[in-house]
Design a protein around this motif. Structure first.
Motif, PDB file in Angstrom:
ATOM      1  N   GLU A 115       0.793  -1.040  -0.084  1.00 13.72           N
ATOM      2  CA  GLU A 115       0.003  -0.056   0.027  1.00 13.72           C
ATOM      3  C   GLU A 115       0.771   1.279  -0.111  1.00 13.72           C
ATOM      4  N   LEU A 116       1.978   1.378   0.817  1.00 12.33           N
ATOM      5  CA  LEU A 116       2.971   2.620   0.999  1.00 12.33           C
ATOM      6  C   LEU A 116       3.505   2.604  -0.365  1.00 12.33           C
ATOM      7  N   ILE A 117       3.862   1.757  -1.091  1.00 13.26           N
ATOM      8  CA  ILE A 117       4.631   2.116  -2.503  1.00 13.26           C
ATOM      9  C   ILE A 117       3.446   2.178  -3.500  1.00 13.26           C
ATOM     10  N   GLY A 118       2.259   2.369  -3.235  1.00 11.26           N
ATOM     11  CA  GLY A 118       1.351   2.711  -4.081  1.00 11.26           C
ATOM     12  C   GLY A 118       0.844   1.557  -5.012  1.00 11.26           C
ATOM     13  N   ARG A 119       1.340   0.342  -4.620  1.00 11.23           N
ATOM     14  CA  ARG A 119       0.924  -0.987  -5.346  1.00 11.23           C
ATOM     15  C   ARG A 119      -0.414  -1.275  -5.462  1.00 11.23           C
ATOM     16  N   GLN A 120      -1.207  -0.851  -4.246  1.00 12.38           N
ATOM     17  CA  GLN A 120      -2.754  -1.034  -4.090  1.00 12.38           C
ATOM     18  C   GLN A 120      -3.525  -0.220  -5.079  1.00 12.38           C
ATOM     19  N   SER A 121      -2.996   0.570  -6.197  1.00 10.74           N
ATOM     20  CA  SER A 121      -3.349   1.326  -7.230  1.00 10.74           C
ATOM     21  C   SER A 121      -3.596   0.157  -8.307  1.00 10.74           C
ATOM     22  N   ASN A 122      -2.903  -0.879  -8.389  1.00 14.76           N
ATOM     23  CA  ASN A 122      -2.784  -1.835  -9.446  1.00 14.76           C
ATOM     24  C   ASN A 122      -3.591  -3.130  -9.190  1.00 14.76           C
ATOM     25  N   VAL A 123      -4.155  -3.576 -10.238  1.00 11.42           N
ATOM     26  CA  VAL A 123      -5.030  -4.647 -10.299  1.00 11.42           C
ATOM     27  C   VAL A 123      -4.894  -5.877  -9.079  1.00 11.42           C
ATOM     28  N   GLY A 124      -3.642  -6.336  -9.096  1.00  5.45           N
ATOM     29  CA  GLY A 124      -3.280  -7.408  -8.571  1.00  5.45           C
ATOM     30  C   GLY A 124      -3.448  -7.302  -6.990  1.00  5.45           C
ATOM     31  N   PHE A 125      -3.191  -6.028  -6.658  1.00  6.34           N
ATOM     32  CA  PHE A 125      -3.371  -5.917  -4.912  1.00  6.34           C
ATOM     33  C   PHE A 125      -4.805  -5.263  -4.641  1.00  6.34           C
ATOM     34  N   THR A 126      -5.542  -5.041  -5.417  1.00  4.56           N
ATOM     35  CA  THR A 126      -6.750  -4.341  -5.280  1.00  4.56           C
ATOM     36  C   THR A 126      -7.753  -5.230  -4.431  1.00  4.56           C
ATOM     37  N   TYR A 127      -8.438  -4.802  -3.435  1.00  5.25           N
ATOM     38  CA  TYR A 127      -9.200  -5.394  -2.590  1.00  5.25           C
ATOM     39  C   TYR A 127     -10.507  -5.602  -3.585  1.00  5.25           C
ATOM     40  N   TYR A 128     -11.403  -6.803  -3.169  1.00  4.38           N
ATOM     41  CA  TYR A 128     -12.691  -6.926  -3.954  1.00  4.38           C
ATOM     42  C   TYR A 128     -13.496  -6.018  -3.573  1.00  4.38           C
ATOM     43  N   GLY A 129     -14.113  -5.192  -4.733  1.00  6.15           N
ATOM     44  CA  GLY A 129     -14.997  -4.077  -4.440  1.00  6.15           C
ATOM     45  C   GLY A 129     -15.273  -3.613  -5.813  1.00  6.15           C
ATOM     46  N   GLU A 130     -15.961  -2.259  -5.992  1.00  7.72           N
ATOM     47  CA  GLU A 130     -16.315  -1.514  -7.183  1.00  7.72           C
ATOM     48  C   GLU A 130     -15.127  -1.491  -8.099  1.00  7.72           C
ATOM     49  N   ARG A 131     -13.967  -0.905  -7.615  1.00 10.88           N
ATOM     50  CA  ARG A 131     -12.757  -0.550  -8.198  1.00 10.88           C
ATOM     51  C   ARG A 131     -12.253  -1.676  -9.201  1.00 10.88           C
ATOM     52  N   LEU A 132     -12.077  -2.801  -8.308  1.00  7.06           N
ATOM     53  CA  LEU A 132     -11.798  -4.321  -8.890  1.00  7.06           C
ATOM     54  C   LEU A 132     -12.637  -4.537 -10.224  1.00  7.06           C
ATOM     55  N   LYS A 133     -13.987  -4.408 -10.026  1.00  6.04           N
ATOM     56  CA  LYS A 133     -14.978  -4.701 -10.980  1.00  6.04           C
ATOM     57  C   LYS A 133     -14.493  -3.881 -12.259  1.00  6.04           C
ATOM     58  N   ARG A 134     -14.308  -2.420 -11.945  1.00  7.15           N
ATOM     59  CA  ARG A 134     -14.054  -1.500 -12.974  1.00  7.15           C
ATOM     60  C   ARG A 134     -12.543  -1.927 -13.733  1.00  7.15           C
ATOM     61  N   PHE A 135     -11.816  -2.401 -12.879  1.00  3.69           N
ATOM     62  CA  PHE A 135     -10.475  -2.838 -13.720  1.00  3.69           C
ATOM     63  C   PHE A 135     -10.623  -4.054 -14.638  1.00  3.69           C
ATOM     64  N   ARG A 136     -11.588  -4.916 -14.004  1.00  3.59           N
ATOM     65  CA  ARG A 136     -11.589  -5.985 -14.648  1.00  3.59           C
ATOM     66  C   ARG A 136     -12.372  -5.947 -15.974  1.00  3.59           C
ATOM     67  N   GLU A 137     -13.395  -5.076 -15.755  1.00  2.50           N
ATOM     68  CA  GLU A 137     -14.128  -4.709 -17.051  1.00  2.50           C
ATOM     69  C   GLU A 137     -13.374  -4.215 -18.182  1.00  2.50           C
ATOM     70  N   VAL A 138     -12.350  -3.207 -17.679  1.00  2.00           N
ATOM     71  CA  VAL A 138     -11.632  -2.563 -18.838  1.00  2.00           C
ATOM     72  C   VAL A 138     -10.507  -3.750 -19.233  1.00  2.00           C
ATOM     73  N   LEU A 139     -10.319  -4.799 -18.559  1.00  2.00           N
ATOM     74  CA  LEU A 139      -9.229  -5.419 -19.097  1.00  2.00           C
ATOM     75  C   LEU A 139     -10.005  -6.355 -19.976  1.00  2.00           C
ATOM     76  N   ARG A 140     -11.173  -6.698 -19.682  1.00  6.10           N
ATOM     77  CA  ARG A 140     -11.803  -8.040 -20.217  1.00  6.10           C
ATOM     78  C   ARG A 140     -11.794  -7.902 -21.809  1.00  6.10           C
ATOM     79  N   LYS A 141     -12.229  -7.103 -22.514  1.00  3.55           N
ATOM     80  CA  LYS A 141     -12.475  -7.152 -23.861  1.00  3.55           C
ATOM     81  C   LYS A 141     -10.948  -7.009 -24.777  1.00  3.55           C
ATOM     82  N   PRO A 142     -10.180  -6.107 -24.179  1.00  3.46           N
ATOM     83  CA  PRO A 142      -8.942  -6.164 -25.064  1.00  3.46           C
ATOM     84  C   PRO A 142      -8.218  -7.248 -25.047  1.00  3.46           C
TER      85      PRO A 142
END
Ligand code: HEM
Length: 408
Positions: free
Chosen positions: A38-65
């Motif tokens: 969290e301190l080095i900012g990695r929580q902004s990335n998909v792999g460290f994101t906790y389950y919730g709305e932000r993760l769903k938006r990430f996964r949606e953006v990644l899905r099609k491409p």
């Protein structure tokens, strides 16, 4: 049940329990809290994101491409070109194969993500960022992982020297995600540049979108930047071929039988190369690139009569499952034939449903990785004879070494 950093930890050692718990239930689709990440900012990335709305938006953006249709429409030519480039560079200087494989994959990922070949300065910063992430995640190294309240201690306070290190690492992490994103974004606005993940994701946003929507694309793109798993696979493959010449010859003959000696294997040949396919599966099995996959639960849960407290570490022991002697005969030996149905009364289960993770967190790069790894392995097998270095009559068998951490 054990405890990691004072938090309950459950290690899952069987495939059925892993698929049952992690395969579809969203309760177990979160990630453990990791204060240094969290301190080095990695929580902004998909792999460290906790389950919730932000993760769903990430996964949606990644899905099609990254889905299978996009691979054949957009990424296939990139992957073919880059696997060809790797073979060419190995011809010139095969002794440098560790570095050549790493550079080839880094270039591939940056090209797919941002549409241009990275320069050496960017790769240098990227490299440092990856090393720092590895250090931040090292078990036992940072007190803040055991006492999260330490993250509030200012850098000038005696003993809080880690805060200065964290600040540099966070700036570098942001730079690696931000700089290429804005370069590609301006190309997209000018109608220039190559097809790439960022261009596709930006173009699929609604016309009136927020800066937060763009941040999601920026950090989703930054999350694709990791070569570790594919490097681990290719190094293991080369090691296994160098130490199993009979398997190597059989695969070479299979390829020559289908493609001839003047053309390289490509995606249409794959279905006719079952032994190459078995080698790929066996490389995944014998040395899974992510041997331990951590998840966490966002709510307290019950499983098989056990109570699992909220926010536990749930660690899927992929290595253990793929070396279980109740499932695999001679699990420590490299035997691709174990997956061939016409040579085996007892075909053993393929590893693919484990090595790319589980359920809502399953690896979104799986299709890209799978095609690139097929192209690289089949083309290397078609073109090279891999053997150990012989010096003064002695064959030097390389050693497979493992670094501590979650990736092999
Ligand atoms: C040999 C190749 C690869 C293997 C074995 C692999 C394996 C994995 C595993 C085990 C996870 C964790 C899944 C979970 O938590 O259940 C994961 C996550 C992830 N992988 Fe891969 N991966 C590979 C290549 C790639 C590539 C090439 C990309 C990008 C193009 C990629 C992007 C990601 C991302 C963004 C996540 C985070 C997903 C999330 O947390 O929701 N991976 N991968």
């Amino acid at each position: 049940m054990a405890s990691a950093w004072g938090v309950p930890a459950i290690v899952i050692n069987t495939k059925n329990a892993a698929l049952d718990l992690l395969g579809s239930r969203t309760t177990f689709a979160s990630k453990p809290k990791w204060p240094m990440a969290e301190l080095i900012g990695r929580q902004s990335n998909v792999g460290f994101t906790y389950y919730g709305e932000r993760l769903k938006r990430f996964r949606e953006v990644l899905r099609k491409p990254l889905n299978i249709q996009s691979i054949s429409l957009f990424w296939g030519p990139y992957l073919e070109e880059q696997s060809y480039n790797l073979c060419q560079s190995l011809f010139k200087d095969s002794e440098q194969f560790y570095a050549l494989v790493e550079i080839n994959i880094q270039e591939l990922i940056v090209m797919l993500t941002y549409g241009y070949r990275p320069d050496s300065q960017y790769l240098k910063v990227y490299h440092t960022m990856m090393r720092e992430t590895g250090e931040a995640l090292q078990p036992g190294r940072w007190a803040v992982n055991y006492i999260p309240a330490l993250k509030w201690v200012p850098a000038w306070f005696p003993g809080a020297g880690f805060q200065a290190w964290v600040e540099c690492a966070r700036l570098r992490f942001t730079e690696v995600a931000r700089t290429p994103f804005y370069k590609t974004k301006s190309n997209v606005l000018l109608g220039q540049g190559n097809t790439c993940f960022v261009q596709q994701a930006l173009e699929s946003l609604p016309e009136r979108h927020s800066t937060d929507d763009e941040d999601i694309v920026m950090f989703a793109a930054g999350s694709l930047l990791s070569e570790l798993q594919m490097c681990s696979f290719i190094y293991t493959f080369i090691f296994m071929m160098a130490t199993h010449s009979d398997i190597q010859s059989r695969a070479h003959e299979e390829i020559i039988g289908i493609c001839g000696s003047s053309s390289l294997p490509g995606p249409p040949d794959r279905a006719q190369l079952p032994f190459v396919e078995c080698i790929i599966q066996e490389v995944h099995r014998i040395n899974p690139a992510v041997p331990l996959v951590p998840h966490s639960n966002s709510q307290e849960a019950d499983y098989a009569g056990y109570r699992i407290p909220k926010n536990s570490w749930i660690i899927a022991n992929i290595w253990g499952m793929l070396h279980d002697d109740g499932v695999y005969l001679q699990p420590q030996s490299f035997i691709p034939e174990r997956f061939l149905s016409n040579e085996n009364d007892l075909v053993q289960p393929g590893p693919r449903n484990l090595v790319y993770g589980f359920g809502p967190r399953r690896c979104p790069g799986e299709n890209i990785a799978d095609l690139y790894l097929f192209l690289v392995t089949s083309r290397i097998l078609a073109l090279f004879e891999i053997s150990c270095v012989v010096e003064e009559g002695n064959c030097h068998i390389p050693t497979l070494e493992f670094d501590p951490g979650i990736a092999a």
